[in-house]
Design a protein around this motif. Structure first.
Motif, PDB file in Angstrom:
ATOM      1  N   LEU A 253     -17.666 -18.179 -11.989  1.00  9.02           N
ATOM      2  CA  LEU A 253     -16.919 -16.953 -12.290  1.00  9.02           C
ATOM      3  C   LEU A 253     -16.350 -16.978 -13.704  1.00  9.02           C
ATOM      4  N   ASP A 254     -15.868 -18.126 -14.138  1.00  6.27           N
ATOM      5  CA  ASP A 254     -15.364 -18.227 -15.519  1.00  6.27           C
ATOM      6  C   ASP A 254     -16.469 -17.923 -16.526  1.00  6.27           C
ATOM      7  N   SER A 255     -17.699 -18.356 -16.212  1.00  5.05           N
ATOM      8  CA  SER A 255     -18.800 -18.170 -17.164  1.00  5.05           C
ATOM      9  C   SER A 255     -19.227 -16.709 -17.286  1.00  5.05           C
ATOM     10  N   VAL A 256     -18.967 -15.920 -16.240  1.00  3.51           N
ATOM     11  CA  VAL A 256     -19.417 -14.516 -16.287  1.00  3.51           C
ATOM     12  C   VAL A 256     -18.270 -13.563 -16.600  1.00  3.51           C
ATOM     13  N   GLU A 257     -17.106 -14.073 -16.950  1.00  4.70           N
ATOM     14  CA  GLU A 257     -15.992 -13.155 -17.227  1.00  4.70           C
ATOM     15  C   GLU A 257     -16.314 -12.134 -18.323  1.00  4.70           C
ATOM     16  N   PRO A 258     -16.965 -12.528 -19.450  1.00  7.01           N
ATOM     17  CA  PRO A 258     -17.289 -11.500 -20.456  1.00  7.01           C
ATOM     18  C   PRO A 258     -18.170 -10.384 -19.901  1.00  7.01           C
ATOM     19  N   LEU A 259     -19.130 -10.742 -19.056  1.00  8.72           N
ATOM     20  CA  LEU A 259     -20.003  -9.728 -18.453  1.00  8.72           C
ATOM     21  C   LEU A 259     -19.202  -8.794 -17.544  1.00  8.72           C
ATOM     22  N   VAL A 260     -18.344  -9.385 -16.716  1.00  6.56           N
ATOM     23  CA  VAL A 260     -17.547  -8.571 -15.797  1.00  6.56           C
ATOM     24  C   VAL A 260     -16.596  -7.667 -16.586  1.00  6.56           C
ATOM     25  N   ALA A 261     -15.986  -8.224 -17.644  1.00  5.47           N
ATOM     26  CA  ALA A 261     -15.076  -7.422 -18.463  1.00  5.47           C
ATOM     27  C   ALA A 261     -15.808  -6.250 -19.106  1.00  5.47           C
ATOM     28  N   HIS A 262     -17.024  -6.493 -19.576  1.00  6.19           N
ATOM     29  CA  HIS A 262     -17.820  -5.427 -20.183  1.00  6.19           C
ATOM     30  C   HIS A 262     -18.056  -4.298 -19.181  1.00  6.19           C
ATOM     31  N   HIS A 263     -18.468  -4.649 -17.975  1.00 16.18           N
ATOM     32  CA  HIS A 263     -18.756  -3.628 -16.978  1.00 16.18           C
ATOM     33  C   HIS A 263     -17.481  -2.891 -16.548  1.00 16.18           C
TER      34      HIS A 263
END
Length: 579
Positions: A253-263
């Motif tokens: 989850l930490d690794s995908v935070e930028p992706l989640v924030a973008h969406h």
């Protein structure tokens, strides 16, 4: 075209759009020169060209007939106003022959494609963050994102905004969930607001994902705070059945935070504009005959499919913030509809949450309406319109649904007023009438709708002034009597004094005395069927429209006890509206 565009932000070419929408979009001119044309973005064509700025943009024209004889004129007008190109749906018949300069600017969209998806894809091509858009996840599609995260983390996932609303959740079959997950996804919001929830507060203070172990029958959770430029956008919650895998889930989850924030940012940025556009298009579809076809095309409405309209109203508007409650109701309606129907559009029209559903399954639509009325905070009612077998009948379904929901609100308010006189009222409590339904279909409300229409006609009639009902109501106002309510109850119960007395919670002799007053003091002959029918229609339609509300009866002895206000016995024969 903007000549100052830098190499890393270079405007995309037509061929990039064709590649991004492979199989759904094709160029009329296959030449390399046509594929090298550039565009800065896309915009929908809604009005005449001179009313919009199309400079260097692809114009999405759902209302433009690609097989029409004036296609060349319309396309040239758009190009003359600066459009980089025009996208139309591929016609069933052949295209008219076009000059080469027009053919190179025309792109054909397959008939089954969704205009909104096309617009999102084209906008993503010009975005600096387009590299973050992973396969199968359209920018801002939080439900698709939740499903992707759930697949990669091997646990059901929910996305929650800072207000505690669930804005996306995974729908994979077979992933274990607990009672908390069921209740929150059903209501589409957390049980406690984040400001008073200890786990939310702990997560908000953290810079990384945290593991919250399970307790008793509740599974554990790994949660991620999602931030952009220091602002907390929301949180991600993944069910963690096996505590030994929590560290791996946290790292993921930490690794995908930028992706989640973008969406999340993209969803927030487009939500207001999308809601406004959807509201305008649905209003035009339902109320504007001139622009109905163009609105239907932009909504990607299939004219050959059946549709149903459901209107949801708040049961009461007496709280401090009805606007917020209406927005919450719309969120629940639109989010749930997207999960239950293959095609749905929702909007808030004049405080009413309107759901337009591509469905003719009455059982399915009824279950959907029942679910919303159960989970709506503060309570809601739903009116289900007739199935619209074609596009032209959708406005009728909407009028049905709006009228039914309005009647239910009025009827239930009247039922609650009556309930105040029952046994619970004696103890100082008022409960909701179990017989008052919150959901109704056209087939159940046909007669009520007819009476409502009669009421509208009567309100425009000059016959009302000084009529029998006005005399009764004037007497009630002047003398604080209850003749109108008593007479309506007697008529509703086919002239039964006993049943009317039970309904009003008064002695039978009180009902007889009031009926005698109508005859003796007001000179109204209740033996005439026409008089009874007119009075019943007038009173019934006044109550149905909310123009007449009866306050609870003062407490009186039960039926069979001595009358409290009059001991005279009268011999009024049984009366009914039709005699």
């Amino acid at each position: 075209m903007n000549a100052n565009a830098t190499p890393d932000r270079e405007a995309p070419r037509f061929r990039a759009a064709l590649d991004a929408l492979d199989g759904m979009l094709a160029g009329l001119d296959p030449s390399a020169e046509a594929g090298d044309r550039r565009f800065l973005g896309c915009v929908f064509f809604e009005n005449e060209p001179h009313e919009r700025r199309y400079a260097d943009h692809l114009v999405l024209a759902p209302g433009l007939d690609a097989a029409g004889p004036d296609l060349d004129v319309r396309v040239r007008a758009l190009l003359d106003h600066g459009a980089a190109g025009v996208i139309v749906k591929r016609p069933e018949s052949g295209l008219p022959r076009l000059p080469s300069d027009l053919a190179s600017a025309l792109l054909l969209l397959e008939r089954e494609a969704d205009w909104a998806d096309v617009a999102q894809s084209l906008r993503a091509l010009g975005s600096a963050d387009a590299r973050l858009v992973t396969g199968g996840i359209r920018q801002g599609d939080l439900f698709a994102l939740a499903n992707t995260l759930a697949s990669l983390s091997n646990g059901a996932v929910s996305l929650v905004d800072i207000a505690g609303r669930i804005i996306g959740y995974s729908t994979h079959v077979g992933q274990p969930i607990d009672a908390l997950r069921r209740s929150t996804t059903l209501a589409l919001h957390e049980g406690h607001h984040p400001r008073v929830d200890a786990q939310f507060q702990q997560l908000a203070a953290s810079a990384a994902a945290l593991h919250f172990p399970g307790k008793q029958s509740r599974y554990g959770r790994v949660a991620l705070p999602v931030r952009a430029a220091g602002e907390l956008l929301g949180t991600v919650w993944a069910i963690q059945v096996d505590p030994s895998g929590a560290d791996e889930t946290r790292q993921f989850l930490d690794s995908v935070e930028p992706l989640v924030a973008h969406h999340m940012l993209r969803a927030r940025e487009t939500a207001q504009a999308d809601e406004r556009r959807s509201t305008d298009l649905i209003r035009a579809l339902l109320e504007d005959a001139t622009n109905r076809r163009a609105a239907a095309a932009q909504l990607d409405l299939d004219p050959g499919s059946a549709h149903t309209v459901i209107c949801f109203r708040l049961r009461e508007l007496g709280d401090a913030n009805p606007v917020l409650r209406a927005q919450q109701l719309l969120h629940q309606v639109s989010t749930t509809a997207k999960g239950q129907f293959a095609w749905a559009h929702c909007a808030l029209l004049d405080g009413v949450a309107v759901a337009l559903l591509r469905s003719s399954d009455t059982a399915h639509t009824r279950l959907f309406a029942d679910r919303i009325t159960r989970i709506a905070e503060g309570g809601a009612v739903a009116g289900i319109g007739r199935i619209a077998q074609n596009q032209s009948l959708i406005p009728r379904s909407y009028r049905d649904a709006a009228s039914i929901s309005r009647i239910i609100v009025t009827r239930n308010a009247t039922a609650r007023g009556t309930q105040a006189t029952r046994s619970t009222a004696a103890a100082g409590q008022v409960t909701r009438d179990d017989d008052a339904s919150d959901v109704a279909e056209f087939s159940e409300m046909h007669s009520d709708l007819g009476l409502a229409h009669v009421g509208e006609i009567l309100h425009d009639s000059e016959l009302l002034e000084g009529d029998l009902v006005e005399r009764i109501l004037a007497h009630d106002r002047e003398h604080e009597t209850r003749l109108a309510e008593t007479l309506l109850s007697v008529l509703d119960h086919q002239g039964s004094v006993r049943r009317a007395a039970l309904d009003l919670h008064v002695h039978q002799n009180t009902v007889r005395y009031r009926l005698n007053s109508i005859r003796a003091e007001l000179g109204i002959d209740m033996d005439r069927p026409s008089a009874r029918l007119w009075i019943w229609l007038r009173l019934t339609t006044e109550v149905a429209s909310g123009g007449l509300m009866f306050a609870p009866e003062p407490r009186s002895p039960a039926s069979g006890a001595a009358p409290s206000n009059d001991s005279r016995r009268t011999n009024i024969r049984a009366i009914s509206p039709m005699g």
